[in-house]
Write an enzyme that holds these catalytic residues in place. Structure first.
Site: not given
Length: 444
Positions: A244, A102
Protein backbone atom coordinates in the site's frame (compact mmCIF):
# COMPACT_ATOMS: atom_id res chain seq x y z
CA UNK A 1 30.18 -26.39 22.17
CA UNK A 2 27.09 -28.20 20.84
CA UNK A 3 27.09 -30.53 17.86
CA UNK A 4 26.12 -27.85 15.37
CA UNK A 5 28.88 -25.59 16.70
CA UNK A 6 31.49 -28.32 16.29
CA UNK A 7 30.15 -29.11 12.86
CA UNK A 8 30.29 -25.46 11.82
CA UNK A 9 33.90 -25.16 12.97
CA UNK A 10 34.90 -28.32 11.11
CA UNK A 11 33.13 -27.24 7.94
CA UNK A 12 34.54 -23.72 8.03
CA UNK A 13 38.07 -25.05 8.23
CA UNK A 14 37.66 -27.89 5.74
CA UNK A 15 35.70 -26.16 3.00
CA UNK A 16 36.98 -22.60 3.20
CA UNK A 17 38.24 -22.67 -0.38
CA UNK A 18 35.47 -24.67 -2.02
CA UNK A 19 32.90 -23.03 -4.26
CA UNK A 20 29.33 -24.17 -3.89
CA UNK A 21 26.29 -23.56 -6.07
CA UNK A 22 22.80 -23.68 -4.61
CA UNK A 23 20.16 -25.88 -6.16
CA UNK A 24 17.49 -23.79 -7.91
CA UNK A 25 14.20 -25.24 -6.69
CA UNK A 26 11.86 -22.46 -7.86
CA UNK A 27 10.56 -22.44 -11.43
CA UNK A 28 9.25 -19.68 -13.70
CA UNK A 29 5.59 -18.74 -13.39
CA UNK A 30 3.37 -19.67 -16.34
CA UNK A 31 0.01 -18.34 -17.48
CA UNK A 32 -1.58 -21.47 -15.99
CA UNK A 33 0.09 -20.73 -12.66
CA UNK A 34 -1.35 -17.22 -12.62
CA UNK A 35 -4.83 -18.68 -13.05
CA UNK A 36 -4.47 -20.96 -9.99
CA UNK A 37 -5.24 -20.09 -6.37
CA UNK A 38 -2.33 -18.43 -4.59
CA UNK A 39 -0.69 -18.97 -1.23
CA UNK A 40 -0.43 -15.46 0.12
CA UNK A 41 -2.56 -12.48 1.04
CA UNK A 42 -5.04 -13.39 -1.71
CA UNK A 43 -5.42 -16.94 -0.42
CA UNK A 44 -8.98 -18.22 -0.35
CA UNK A 45 -10.00 -20.45 2.56
CA UNK A 46 -13.33 -21.51 4.02
CA UNK A 47 -14.69 -18.72 6.22
CA UNK A 48 -14.78 -19.37 9.96
CA UNK A 49 -18.19 -18.91 11.54
CA UNK A 50 -18.72 -16.89 14.71
CA UNK A 51 -15.09 -15.86 15.08
CA UNK A 52 -14.55 -14.71 18.65
CA UNK A 53 -11.17 -13.17 18.00
CA UNK A 54 -8.51 -12.26 15.49
CA UNK A 55 -5.55 -14.36 16.63
CA UNK A 56 -2.03 -14.27 15.23
CA UNK A 57 0.93 -16.37 16.41
CA UNK A 58 4.62 -15.48 16.07
CA UNK A 59 7.26 -18.19 16.58
CA UNK A 60 10.85 -17.09 17.19
CA UNK A 61 14.11 -18.67 16.14
CA UNK A 62 16.23 -20.90 18.35
CA UNK A 63 16.57 -24.34 16.74
CA UNK A 64 14.72 -27.27 18.28
CA UNK A 65 14.47 -25.24 21.50
CA UNK A 66 12.16 -22.79 19.71
CA UNK A 67 10.31 -25.56 17.89
CA UNK A 68 9.53 -27.43 21.13
CA UNK A 69 8.43 -24.29 23.02
CA UNK A 70 6.08 -23.34 20.16
CA UNK A 71 4.74 -26.90 20.06
CA UNK A 72 3.90 -26.68 23.77
CA UNK A 73 1.96 -23.47 23.13
CA UNK A 74 0.01 -25.14 20.31
CA UNK A 75 -0.86 -28.00 22.66
CA UNK A 76 -2.20 -25.57 25.25
CA UNK A 77 -4.29 -23.77 22.63
CA UNK A 78 -5.60 -27.12 21.42
CA UNK A 79 -6.71 -28.13 24.89
CA UNK A 80 -8.42 -24.83 25.71
CA UNK A 81 -12.16 -25.30 25.11
CA UNK A 82 -14.38 -22.52 23.84
CA UNK A 83 -18.02 -21.84 24.81
CA UNK A 84 -20.44 -24.14 22.97
CA UNK A 85 -22.33 -21.47 21.01
CA UNK A 86 -21.74 -22.59 17.45
CA UNK A 87 -18.23 -21.20 17.06
CA UNK A 88 -14.89 -23.03 16.86
CA UNK A 89 -14.65 -25.56 19.72
CA UNK A 90 -11.02 -24.83 20.66
CA UNK A 91 -8.86 -21.74 20.92
CA UNK A 92 -6.43 -23.31 18.44
CA UNK A 93 -9.17 -23.20 15.80
CA UNK A 94 -9.28 -19.39 16.12
CA UNK A 95 -5.73 -18.91 14.78
CA UNK A 96 -5.78 -16.80 11.61
CA UNK A 97 -2.07 -16.51 10.77
CA UNK A 98 1.31 -17.78 11.99
CA UNK A 99 4.57 -15.94 11.30
CA UNK A 100 7.75 -17.90 11.99
CA UNK A 101 11.51 -17.74 11.63
CA UNK A 102 14.31 -20.28 11.87
CA UNK A 103 13.55 -23.01 14.48
CA UNK A 104 9.97 -21.83 14.88
CA UNK A 105 9.37 -22.35 11.16
CA UNK A 106 9.55 -26.15 11.61
CA UNK A 107 6.56 -26.10 13.99
CA UNK A 108 4.60 -23.57 11.94
CA UNK A 109 5.11 -25.33 8.61
CA UNK A 110 4.31 -28.76 10.04
CA UNK A 111 1.13 -27.53 11.71
CA UNK A 112 0.04 -25.70 8.56
CA UNK A 113 0.54 -28.89 6.57
CA UNK A 114 -0.88 -31.48 8.99
CA UNK A 115 -3.30 -29.69 11.30
CA UNK A 116 -4.58 -32.05 13.99
CA UNK A 117 -2.10 -34.76 12.97
CA UNK A 118 0.64 -32.49 14.33
CA UNK A 119 -0.16 -34.01 17.74
CA UNK A 120 2.02 -36.04 18.24
CA UNK A 121 3.28 -36.39 14.64
CA UNK A 122 5.67 -33.45 14.96
CA UNK A 123 7.38 -35.00 17.95
CA UNK A 124 8.11 -38.17 16.01
CA UNK A 125 9.12 -36.37 12.82
CA UNK A 126 11.42 -33.75 14.32
CA UNK A 127 11.53 -33.08 18.06
CA UNK A 128 12.55 -36.61 19.07
CA UNK A 129 14.61 -37.48 15.98
CA UNK A 130 18.40 -37.13 15.89
CA UNK A 131 18.51 -34.76 12.93
CA UNK A 132 21.86 -33.21 13.94
CA UNK A 133 23.74 -36.50 13.97
CA UNK A 134 22.36 -37.55 10.60
CA UNK A 135 23.11 -34.14 9.13
CA UNK A 136 26.66 -34.14 10.52
CA UNK A 137 27.38 -37.56 8.99
CA UNK A 138 26.10 -36.38 5.62
CA UNK A 139 27.93 -33.06 5.59
CA UNK A 140 31.25 -34.46 6.82
CA UNK A 141 31.20 -37.51 4.58
CA UNK A 142 34.29 -37.77 2.30
CA UNK A 143 31.87 -38.18 -0.59
CA UNK A 144 30.95 -34.49 -0.19
CA UNK A 145 34.45 -33.02 0.19
CA UNK A 146 34.63 -32.03 -3.45
CA UNK A 147 30.92 -31.50 -4.02
CA UNK A 148 29.72 -28.14 -5.31
CA UNK A 149 26.36 -28.71 -3.63
CA UNK A 150 25.57 -26.49 -0.66
CA UNK A 151 25.07 -27.67 2.90
CA UNK A 152 21.63 -26.04 2.89
CA UNK A 153 20.60 -28.21 -0.04
CA UNK A 154 21.67 -31.30 1.91
CA UNK A 155 19.75 -30.07 4.96
CA UNK A 156 16.64 -29.42 2.83
CA UNK A 157 16.78 -32.98 1.50
CA UNK A 158 17.08 -34.33 5.03
CA UNK A 159 14.14 -32.18 6.24
CA UNK A 160 12.12 -33.39 3.27
CA UNK A 161 12.92 -37.03 3.94
CA UNK A 162 12.06 -37.05 7.63
CA UNK A 163 9.63 -34.17 8.14
CA UNK A 164 7.86 -32.92 5.00
CA UNK A 165 7.86 -35.97 2.68
CA UNK A 166 7.79 -34.13 -0.63
CA UNK A 167 5.18 -31.53 0.38
CA UNK A 168 5.02 -28.36 -1.68
CA UNK A 169 3.19 -25.12 -1.16
CA UNK A 170 0.30 -26.49 -3.19
CA UNK A 171 -0.24 -28.98 -0.34
CA UNK A 172 -0.21 -26.13 2.17
CA UNK A 173 -2.68 -24.20 0.02
CA UNK A 174 -5.05 -27.18 0.04
CA UNK A 175 -5.29 -27.10 3.84
CA UNK A 176 -8.06 -25.01 5.48
CA UNK A 177 -5.92 -23.81 8.40
CA UNK A 178 -4.23 -20.45 9.12
CA UNK A 179 -1.93 -18.62 6.73
CA UNK A 180 1.64 -19.70 7.57
CA UNK A 181 4.33 -17.11 6.81
CA UNK A 182 7.83 -18.64 6.71
CA UNK A 183 10.44 -15.86 6.76
CA UNK A 184 14.04 -15.75 5.58
CA UNK A 185 16.54 -12.91 4.97
CA UNK A 186 17.61 -11.67 1.53
CA UNK A 187 21.35 -11.22 2.12
CA UNK A 188 21.98 -8.76 -0.70
CA UNK A 189 18.84 -6.71 -0.21
CA UNK A 190 19.05 -6.84 3.59
CA UNK A 191 15.29 -7.32 3.82
CA UNK A 192 12.92 -9.99 5.04
CA UNK A 193 11.78 -12.45 2.38
CA UNK A 194 8.52 -14.26 3.08
CA UNK A 195 7.46 -17.42 1.30
CA UNK A 196 4.24 -15.93 -0.04
CA UNK A 197 3.19 -15.60 -3.68
CA UNK A 198 3.47 -11.80 -3.45
CA UNK A 199 7.22 -12.21 -3.00
CA UNK A 200 7.54 -14.90 -5.66
CA UNK A 201 5.65 -12.61 -8.06
CA UNK A 202 8.63 -10.23 -7.91
CA UNK A 203 10.79 -13.11 -9.17
CA UNK A 204 8.27 -14.11 -11.87
CA UNK A 205 8.16 -17.46 -10.10
CA UNK A 206 5.54 -19.94 -8.87
CA UNK A 207 5.32 -20.63 -5.13
CA UNK A 208 2.83 -23.53 -5.22
CA UNK A 209 5.42 -25.82 -6.83
CA UNK A 210 8.14 -24.87 -4.33
CA UNK A 211 9.19 -27.53 -1.75
CA UNK A 212 8.21 -26.70 1.82
CA UNK A 213 11.46 -28.24 3.10
CA UNK A 214 13.50 -25.71 1.10
CA UNK A 215 11.55 -22.80 2.60
CA UNK A 216 12.23 -24.08 6.13
CA UNK A 217 15.89 -24.70 5.24
CA UNK A 218 16.18 -21.09 4.05
CA UNK A 219 14.52 -19.73 7.20
CA UNK A 220 16.95 -21.71 9.39
CA UNK A 221 20.13 -21.28 7.29
CA UNK A 222 22.40 -19.95 10.04
CA UNK A 223 25.39 -18.17 8.45
CA UNK A 224 28.71 -20.09 8.48
CA UNK A 225 26.94 -23.30 9.41
CA UNK A 226 24.85 -23.24 6.22
CA UNK A 227 25.16 -21.50 2.90
CA UNK A 228 22.19 -19.50 1.65
CA UNK A 229 19.29 -21.12 -0.16
CA UNK A 230 19.19 -19.74 -3.71
CA UNK A 231 16.19 -18.62 -5.76
CA UNK A 232 16.36 -17.57 -9.40
CA UNK A 233 14.89 -14.20 -10.36
CA UNK A 234 13.27 -14.95 -13.71
CA UNK A 235 12.50 -12.51 -16.52
CA UNK A 236 9.30 -12.54 -18.56
CA UNK A 237 6.75 -10.79 -16.37
CA UNK A 238 5.90 -7.32 -15.12
CA UNK A 239 6.11 -7.45 -11.33
CA UNK A 240 3.89 -5.15 -9.35
CA UNK A 241 4.54 -4.18 -5.76
CA UNK A 242 1.53 -5.14 -3.59
CA UNK A 243 2.48 -2.72 -0.83
CA UNK A 244 0.00 0.00 0.00
CA UNK A 245 1.52 3.30 -1.16
CA UNK A 246 0.14 5.27 1.80
CA UNK A 247 1.59 2.72 4.23
CA UNK A 248 5.00 2.97 2.55
CA UNK A 249 4.98 6.76 2.79
CA UNK A 250 4.20 6.58 6.52
CA UNK A 251 6.71 3.88 7.48
CA UNK A 252 10.53 4.04 7.10
CA UNK A 253 10.61 0.28 7.67
CA UNK A 254 8.21 -0.35 4.78
CA UNK A 255 10.18 2.10 2.63
CA UNK A 256 13.22 -0.13 3.08
CA UNK A 257 11.15 -3.17 2.16
CA UNK A 258 9.77 -1.40 -0.90
CA UNK A 259 13.28 -0.45 -2.05
CA UNK A 260 14.30 -4.09 -1.69
CA UNK A 261 11.32 -5.23 -3.75
CA UNK A 262 12.10 -2.71 -6.51
CA UNK A 263 15.61 -4.15 -6.79
CA UNK A 264 14.14 -7.45 -8.00
CA UNK A 265 13.21 -5.68 -11.26
CA UNK A 266 16.92 -5.78 -12.16
CA UNK A 267 16.84 -9.27 -13.63
CA UNK A 268 20.55 -9.24 -14.46
CA UNK A 269 22.06 -7.60 -11.41
CA UNK A 270 19.73 -9.55 -9.09
CA UNK A 271 19.48 -12.76 -11.13
CA UNK A 272 19.82 -14.86 -7.98
CA UNK A 273 18.41 -14.25 -4.50
CA UNK A 274 20.44 -15.67 -1.62
CA UNK A 275 18.33 -16.42 1.45
CA UNK A 276 19.66 -16.97 4.99
CA UNK A 277 18.26 -17.33 8.50
CA UNK A 278 15.10 -15.28 9.04
CA UNK A 279 16.30 -14.32 12.50
CA UNK A 280 18.84 -11.92 10.96
CA UNK A 281 16.04 -9.45 10.21
CA UNK A 282 13.33 -10.54 12.65
CA UNK A 283 14.12 -13.10 15.33
CA UNK A 284 10.62 -12.97 16.87
CA UNK A 285 8.56 -13.26 13.69
CA UNK A 286 6.59 -10.22 14.88
CA UNK A 287 7.96 -7.64 12.45
CA UNK A 288 7.00 -9.96 9.61
CA UNK A 289 3.41 -9.91 10.83
CA UNK A 290 3.47 -6.12 11.12
CA UNK A 291 4.82 -5.73 7.61
CA UNK A 292 2.29 -8.20 6.19
CA UNK A 293 -0.61 -6.25 7.71
CA UNK A 294 0.76 -2.81 6.83
CA UNK A 295 1.71 -3.77 3.28
CA UNK A 296 -1.85 -5.03 2.74
CA UNK A 297 -3.17 -1.59 3.66
CA UNK A 298 -4.13 -2.26 7.26
CA UNK A 299 -5.73 -4.99 9.39
CA UNK A 300 -9.13 -4.93 7.70
CA UNK A 301 -7.70 -5.44 4.22
CA UNK A 302 -5.26 -8.05 5.53
CA UNK A 303 -8.08 -10.09 7.07
CA UNK A 304 -10.16 -9.78 3.92
CA UNK A 305 -7.16 -11.01 1.93
CA UNK A 306 -6.93 -14.24 3.95
CA UNK A 307 -10.68 -14.86 4.12
CA UNK A 308 -11.25 -13.71 7.70
CA UNK A 309 -13.58 -11.17 9.27
CA UNK A 310 -12.69 -8.66 12.02
CA UNK A 311 -13.74 -9.43 15.58
CA UNK A 312 -13.88 -7.65 18.93
CA UNK A 313 -10.69 -9.30 20.22
CA UNK A 314 -7.35 -8.58 18.54
CA UNK A 315 -4.70 -10.94 19.96
CA UNK A 316 -1.04 -11.45 19.06
CA UNK A 317 0.73 -14.34 20.81
CA UNK A 318 4.51 -14.13 20.69
CA UNK A 319 6.52 -17.28 21.54
CA UNK A 320 10.09 -16.19 22.25
CA UNK A 321 12.69 -18.92 22.75
CA UNK A 322 15.70 -16.60 22.91
CA UNK A 323 17.95 -17.44 25.83
CA UNK A 324 20.23 -15.48 28.15
CA UNK A 325 23.52 -17.01 27.00
CA UNK A 326 25.65 -14.39 28.77
CA UNK A 327 24.69 -15.39 32.31
CA UNK A 328 27.55 -16.23 34.66
CA UNK A 329 30.29 -14.06 33.11
CA UNK A 330 30.28 -11.78 36.14
CA UNK A 331 31.10 -14.59 38.59
CA UNK A 332 34.80 -14.67 37.67
CA UNK A 333 37.64 -12.26 36.83
CA UNK A 334 38.78 -14.70 34.16
CA UNK A 335 38.26 -13.52 30.59
CA UNK A 336 35.39 -15.39 28.93
CA UNK A 337 36.10 -17.70 26.02
CA UNK A 338 35.69 -16.46 22.44
CA UNK A 339 32.53 -18.57 22.11
CA UNK A 340 31.14 -17.07 25.34
CA UNK A 341 31.91 -13.53 24.19
CA UNK A 342 30.24 -14.15 20.83
CA UNK A 343 27.18 -15.60 22.57
CA UNK A 344 27.02 -12.66 24.99
CA UNK A 345 27.40 -10.06 22.23
CA UNK A 346 24.73 -11.72 20.11
CA UNK A 347 22.44 -12.02 23.12
CA UNK A 348 22.75 -8.31 23.97
CA UNK A 349 21.96 -7.25 20.41
CA UNK A 350 19.11 -9.74 20.12
CA UNK A 351 17.37 -8.76 23.33
CA UNK A 352 17.66 -5.04 22.62
CA UNK A 353 16.20 -5.56 19.14
CA UNK A 354 13.46 -7.82 20.53
CA UNK A 355 12.52 -5.15 23.09
CA UNK A 356 12.22 -2.52 20.36
CA UNK A 357 10.15 -4.91 18.26
CA UNK A 358 7.74 -5.60 21.12
CA UNK A 359 7.24 -1.88 21.74
CA UNK A 360 6.57 -1.31 18.04
CA UNK A 361 4.04 -4.15 17.94
CA UNK A 362 2.14 -2.77 20.92
CA UNK A 363 1.96 0.65 19.28
CA UNK A 364 0.82 -0.72 15.91
CA UNK A 365 -1.77 -3.03 17.49
CA UNK A 366 -3.32 -0.07 19.30
CA UNK A 367 -3.65 1.67 15.94
CA UNK A 368 -5.16 -1.47 14.39
CA UNK A 369 -7.69 -1.76 17.23
CA UNK A 370 -8.87 1.81 16.55
CA UNK A 371 -9.12 1.11 12.84
CA UNK A 372 -11.14 -2.08 13.35
CA UNK A 373 -13.55 -0.49 15.84
CA UNK A 374 -16.84 0.58 14.29
CA UNK A 375 -20.35 1.62 15.31
CA UNK A 376 -19.05 2.56 18.73
CA UNK A 377 -17.93 -1.01 19.46
CA UNK A 378 -14.31 -1.02 20.71
CA UNK A 379 -11.79 -3.70 19.82
CA UNK A 380 -9.65 -5.00 22.68
CA UNK A 381 -5.97 -5.32 21.86
CA UNK A 382 -3.81 -7.92 23.64
CA UNK A 383 -0.16 -8.85 23.16
CA UNK A 384 0.55 -12.14 24.93
CA UNK A 385 4.28 -12.82 25.36
CA UNK A 386 5.64 -16.26 26.23
CA UNK A 387 9.35 -16.43 27.11
CA UNK A 388 11.86 -17.92 29.53
CA UNK A 389 12.15 -14.69 31.54
CA UNK A 390 8.68 -15.34 33.01
CA UNK A 391 9.55 -18.74 34.48
CA UNK A 392 9.28 -18.24 38.28
CA UNK A 393 11.58 -21.13 39.27
CA UNK A 394 15.21 -19.87 39.00
CA UNK A 395 16.62 -23.37 38.60
CA UNK A 396 14.23 -24.26 35.75
CA UNK A 397 14.79 -20.87 34.12
CA UNK A 398 18.56 -21.39 34.21
CA UNK A 399 18.21 -24.92 32.85
CA UNK A 400 16.09 -23.85 29.87
CA UNK A 401 18.36 -20.90 29.14
CA UNK A 402 21.30 -23.31 28.97
CA UNK A 403 19.70 -25.49 26.27
CA UNK A 404 21.75 -24.94 23.08
CA UNK A 405 20.49 -23.90 19.67
CA UNK A 406 20.63 -27.26 17.93
CA UNK A 407 18.44 -29.37 15.66
CA UNK A 408 18.45 -32.23 18.16
CA UNK A 409 17.91 -32.13 21.92
CA UNK A 410 17.82 -34.81 24.63
CA UNK A 411 14.32 -36.13 25.22
CA UNK A 412 14.22 -34.70 28.75
CA UNK A 413 14.95 -31.21 27.39
CA UNK A 414 12.19 -31.59 24.81
CA UNK A 415 9.79 -32.60 27.59
CA UNK A 416 10.82 -29.60 29.70
CA UNK A 417 10.39 -27.15 26.81
CA UNK A 418 6.97 -28.49 25.84
CA UNK A 419 5.83 -28.32 29.46
CA UNK A 420 7.25 -24.78 29.75
CA UNK A 421 5.35 -23.63 26.65
CA UNK A 422 2.10 -24.89 28.12
CA UNK A 423 2.73 -23.57 31.63
CA UNK A 424 3.94 -20.13 30.51
CA UNK A 425 0.88 -19.57 28.35
CA UNK A 426 -1.49 -20.88 31.02
CA UNK A 427 -0.03 -18.54 33.67
CA UNK A 428 0.22 -15.44 31.46
CA UNK A 429 -1.95 -12.62 32.93
CA UNK A 430 -3.04 -11.28 29.53
CA UNK A 431 -3.99 -14.79 28.44
CA UNK A 432 -5.91 -15.37 31.66
CA UNK A 433 -7.85 -12.14 31.10
CA UNK A 434 -8.64 -13.19 27.54
CA UNK A 435 -10.02 -16.54 28.66
CA UNK A 436 -12.19 -14.89 31.29
CA UNK A 437 -13.60 -12.42 28.80
CA UNK A 438 -14.54 -15.04 26.22
CA UNK A 439 -15.61 -17.68 28.73
CA UNK A 440 -13.08 -20.30 27.62
CA UNK A 441 -12.14 -23.30 29.74
CA UNK A 442 -8.44 -24.06 30.26
CA UNK A 443 -6.90 -27.46 29.95
CA UNK A 444 -6.54 -29.37 33.21
Amino acid sequence: MNRLGLLAAAIAGMLAGCASYGEIANRPQTAQDRARPVYGLGRTTPAQEHERMTLGLAFSGGGARAAALAYGVLLELRDTRMPADGGPPRLLDEVDAISAVSGGSFTAAYYGLHGEATFPGFEQAFLRRDISNDLAHRLLSPLRWFSRETRSDEAARLFDRYIFHGARYADLQARPGPLVIINATDLEGGIRFAFLQEYFDQLCSDLLSYPLAHAVAASSAVPVMFQPVVLENYPGCTPHMPIDAAAVAASPQLQQEADGWRAYADKQGRRYVHLADGGLTDNLGLRAMLEAVDSAGGPRKFLQGIGRTPSRELVMLSVDASADASGGIGTSARSPSIRRMIDATTDIQLHRYNTATTELVQQRMQEWAKELADAGQPVRMRLVKVGFADIPDPALRARLNAIPTDFTLPSEDVDALIAAGRALLRANPEYQALLRDIGAEQAR
